[in-house]
Design an enzyme around this catalytic site. Sequence first.
Site, PDB file in Angstrom:
ATOM      1  CG  ASP A 169      -1.645   1.274   1.452  1.00  0.00           C
ATOM      2  OD1 ASP A 169      -2.351   1.691   0.523  1.00  0.00           O
ATOM      3  OD2 ASP A 169      -1.509   1.872   2.540  1.00  0.00           O
ATOM      4  CG  ASN A 219      -7.555   0.836   1.029  1.00  0.00           C
ATOM      5  OD1 ASN A 219      -6.890   0.719   2.052  1.00  0.00           O
ATOM      6  ND2 ASN A 219      -7.282   1.751   0.127  1.00  0.00           N
TER       7      ASN A 219
END
Length: 273
Positions: free
Chosen positions: A9, A226
């Site tokens: 990420d 997410n």
Amino acid sequence: MEYKLIALDLDGTTASRNRISKQNITAIKWALANNIKVIIATGRSIGAIRKVAKKLGIIEYNMPVISFNGGVIYDFTKEKIIQQNVFTNEELITIFNMAKEYQIQLWAYSVANDRLAYVNTNHSFMVKWMSMYTKRKRRLVKDPYDLRDEAYKFVVSGKKENVLKFKAKILVKYEFNVFDWSYLTKKSLNLEISPKGSDKKDALEYLAKIYNIQPSEVIAIGDGSNDYEMLKWAGVGIAVGNAKEHIKNISDDTTAHYRRSGVAKAIKKYFKK
């Protein structure tokens, strides 16, 4: 176990906007130079990934990137979309109408024009911040039925009570992926909404199959909602020190805060002996 792929990420994990620590850059370039694949998996748009991908050596080593929370897999070398999943025009119109019903602010990434976003107001802090951060022009939508486009992703913002009602209706009506994005104040809430089937985990699984890499050979590092499915799917899911508690709870390991180069420390732990 020999790990062959690292999924990262960006914001709050590897970088802060486009700022990345020297330790993270060095560790990621070391991995790439040693035939370990490094895949960026982020909620950002393609344009917002480019500088970071170049800085980390992702483009130099011909690595694809995962954008829009799994909605797009992109190849910077060929400047080509490998795979994408978008909101239909009908869904785009519906979401705008629902945003009006619940009096929340809406930002939608255009598919037809990668420099454009559709908004339902020009006056909210979220919309102004997104304009500055993404460098996209915004187009005010007065009548959703005039829209002739599709959308990659929505960002919504507003009073927490209204946003939660909106979220509940979305989850009843559709099988969209809805992620808590950030909390502005105790009374406000932001969400990211992605199409059905758009998740970092799904995109990462697609790429792993292409590379003939098993989930057990993948390390994923993240901090937010997410990243949840991606961290659960990977052989080793690692939460940075600043990750939300529910993310730490489902992760296999925890590394340092992103401001203390947690990514570099994780790479050193699992790869450098």
